[in-house]
Design an enzyme around this catalytic site. Structure first.
Site, PDB file in Angstrom:
ATOM      1  N   ASP B 108       0.871  -1.171   0.000  1.00 18.67           N
ATOM      2  CA  ASP B 108       0.000   0.000   0.000  1.00 18.67           C
ATOM      3  C   ASP B 108       0.911   1.225   0.000  1.00 18.67           C
ATOM      4  O   ASP B 108       1.567   1.537   1.002  1.00 18.67           O
ATOM      5  CB  ASP B 108      -0.896  -0.005   1.257  1.00 18.67           C
ATOM      6  CG  ASP B 108      -1.984  -1.071   1.189  1.00 18.67           C
ATOM      7  OD1 ASP B 108      -3.046  -0.888   1.820  1.00 18.67           O
ATOM      8  OD2 ASP B 108      -1.773  -2.099   0.506  1.00 18.67           O
ATOM      9  N   LYS B 171      -6.878   3.450  -3.356  1.00 21.59           N
ATOM     10  CA  LYS B 171      -7.291   3.342  -1.959  1.00 21.59           C
ATOM     11  C   LYS B 171      -7.572   4.739  -1.434  1.00 21.59           C
ATOM     12  O   LYS B 171      -6.860   5.690  -1.755  1.00 21.59           O
ATOM     13  CB  LYS B 171      -6.163   2.667  -1.170  1.00 21.59           C
ATOM     14  CG  LYS B 171      -6.370   2.554   0.338  1.00 21.59           C
ATOM     15  CD  LYS B 171      -5.218   1.762   0.966  1.00 21.59           C
ATOM     16  CE  LYS B 171      -5.225   1.892   2.490  1.00 21.59           C
ATOM     17  NZ  LYS B 171      -4.094   1.204   3.117  1.00 21.59           N
ATOM     18  N   LYS B 200     -10.109   0.094  -2.732  1.00 26.50           N
ATOM     19  CA  LYS B 200      -9.963  -0.234  -1.309  1.00 26.50           C
ATOM     20  C   LYS B 200     -10.403   0.967  -0.491  1.00 26.50           C
ATOM     21  O   LYS B 200      -9.979   2.090  -0.745  1.00 26.50           O
ATOM     22  CB  LYS B 200      -8.502  -0.593  -0.980  1.00 26.50           C
ATOM     23  CG  LYS B 200      -8.276  -0.866   0.521  1.00 26.50           C
ATOM     24  CD  LYS B 200      -6.882  -1.447   0.799  1.00 26.50           C
ATOM     25  CE  LYS B 200      -6.632  -1.542   2.306  1.00 26.50           C
ATOM     26  NZ  LYS B 200      -5.327  -2.145   2.629  1.00 26.50           N
TER      27      LYS B 200
END
Lengths: 271, 254
Positions: B108, B171, B200
């Site tokens: 991430d 995300k 996400k």
């Protein structure tokens, strides 16, 4: 390496501002298509707030679209828990001037027409009377099965005089019959008288529609004429009542279906 | 550490989702800077017990996570350029390689927020692309936009840039900014990236209902610290029981 963790997501595309159709109707039709595509029955549809954000429409518009789908029977409200896809009929056809193909595609589904039988026969007296031809004249008897997403929905029995459209004998009938009559034969059906009644499915109708003997189906009878009032075709359309319903828009001043009369079925040879 | 074979998924569904559907959409987050080694270990055990998709842990914890999660069905994830996104591209690439070398299969990364807001989109893209390139064939890359600092237009631009650069996910947040996952942002993100780029949601997803709401708009992974609450609530609801009481200490952050 891709992990396909694929849920049904409720993405709705933006509403087309150039489309003159009222916004709530566009949303309603899009929602209907989404639901027909497949939304789990146990899952509430996204909240009004989320739908507003997705489409950029006002709460009023979103509410109106949902209210119509509830009225249609596609959605049901479970107070406190949310709004869900209704268990009953998910398929809707609108009457009017749209072809079967257009009506089904509008819902995001796949229409298929199968020609079950096509034969050249001689009109019986009842058919001849309705079609205003000589008894014993040649007519085409066409039987077609219409399916939506692979499931049988309608079976049509259509009679067209050979003299109206001689090339029907070899035509491709997996599309719209009306479009063929209008285009290739030059005899567009212009106006029609249709009746709707409930009957019990039997024999070939039951088999083709894949319902039990005696199951209720809708029977639409139609006599369509050309713009010069020449009868073009008579059709008996048997419709699975669990898969379709018919909707009529009664324009201003005509709200409510008028009861014209009550037919005494003993008097008339309807075969 | 127990193996995948010994995990039994509860039966029953909620809103048409099975336990597996929900659990395998959660990246259990162990990113708070103050977590002790014991707290990280406990979090890893919880992740295996509840059989989530992955754990997202701090770079220094990747070797530990790899060890304790081996043999389980829970993936190891870590962070790159986290939480500010302002590290140099070279640093981010080194971070990515180190994480993967220690066993991480998901990264991430935070994009360069300042450069995005300055309009230097080419830089933002190449920064992401460098990490994507380093991760090719080895790890999924999730690009954190940090929507709290962005206008809607910037969220759209960031999403598109991340997609063009090859990110596997976009995300919403690190979880350390003032706001986290917001439905309207997610709708924008979903509309701005091609279908093969996934979403996400992270930051503020503390209940099953919050998770269900974002799943509806196209999210397929959620970053959560409230994993236990969410999945305990699922089990209770699926069994028709009242939801378990919320934890006494409700913290404001991620």
């Amino acid at each position: 390496m891709a992990l396909s963790n694929d849920f049904h997501s409720f993405e709705l595309g933006p509403i087309d501002p150039a489309d003159p159709t009222p916004l709530y109707q566009q949303l309603r039709d899009r929602l209907r298509g989404k639901l027909v595509e497949g939304w789990p029955k146990e899952r509430p549809i996204p909240s009004e707030r989320v739908l507003m954000q997705m489409t950029g429409l006002s709460r009023m518009t979103v509410r109106q679209a949902i209210a119509e789908l509830v009225h249609e029977g596609m959605l049901r409200r479970d107070h406190g828990r949310g709004t869900f896809v209704a268990d009953s009929r998910v398929m809707r056809l609108l009457t009017g001037h749209s072809t079967f193909r257009d009506a089904v595609q509008k819902l995001g589904s796949t229409p298929v027409t199968q020609v079950i039988r096509r034969e050249r026969i001689f009109a019986n007296p009842a058919q001849a009377t309705l079609l205003q031809i000589e008894p014993g004249e040649a007519v085409f008897n066409i039987v077609r099965l219409r399916k939506v997403d692979g499931q049988p929905v309608i079976v049509d029995f259509t009679i067209v005089p050979e003299r109206i459209c001689p090339c029907l004998g070899s035509a491709d009938l997996t599309g719209s019959l009306y479009e063929y009559l209008a285009g290739t034969c030059g005899v567009p059906p212009d106006h029609s008288t249709d009746t709707i009644e409930a009957v019990a499915a039997s024999g070939e109708v039951g088999e083709l529609l894949e319902v039990e003997e005696g199951a209720p189906v809708l029977l639409l009878r139609r006599l369509a004429r050309s713009v010069h009032d020449v009868p073009i075709e008579i059709t008996e359309e048997f419709v699975r009542s669990d898969r379709c319903l018919y909707q009529l828009e009664n324009p201003s001043g005509t709200a409510g279906i008028a009861l014209v009369g009550i037919l005494d079925t003993n008097l008339e040879d309807r075969s | 550490m127990s193996s995948a074979a010994s995990v039994e998924w509860p039966t029953g569904t909620v809103n048409g989702y099975s336990y597996r559907d929900i659990a395998k959409a959660i990246d259990h987050s162990l990113l708070k800077p103050e977590l002790t080694e014991q707290e990280v270990e406990a979090g890893l055990q919880l992740a295996v017990l509840y059989d989530v998709a992955s754990v997202c842990c701090r770079p220094c914890d990747v070797p530990l996570a790899s060890r304790l999660l081996s043999g389980s069905d829970v993936r190891v994830g870590s962070t790159v350029g986290f939480p500010h996104g302002a590290n140099t591209t070279e640093t981010k690439v080194v971070e990515a390689v180190q994480a993967m070398d220690s066993g991480a299969a998901e990264l991430d990364m935070v994009l360069n927020i300042g450069q995005l807001r300055s309009g230097n989109i080419d830089f933002v893209r190449s920064d992401i692309a460098a990490v994507v390139e380093a991760a090719r064939g080895r790890a999924l890359v999730k690009v954190i936009l940090e929507n709290a600092y962005l206008t809607e237009d910037q969220t759209v631009t960031a999403s598109k840039t991340a997609a063009v650069a090859g990110g596997n996910f976009v995300k919403t947040s690190t979880g350390f900014a003032p706001t986290g996952a917001v439905v309207s942002d997610l709708i924008l993100m979903r509309a701005s990236v091609p279908p093969d780029v996934r979403l996400k949601a992270a930051g503020g997803i503390r209940s099953l209902d919050a998770m269900l709401e974002v799943l509806d708009v196209g999210v397929t992974r959620v970053g959560a610290t409230a994993t236990q609450q969410i999945l305990d609530e699922f089990k209770a609801r699926a069994a028709g029981l009242p939801a378990p009481p919320p934890p006494v200490e409700a913290s404001d952050d991620y």
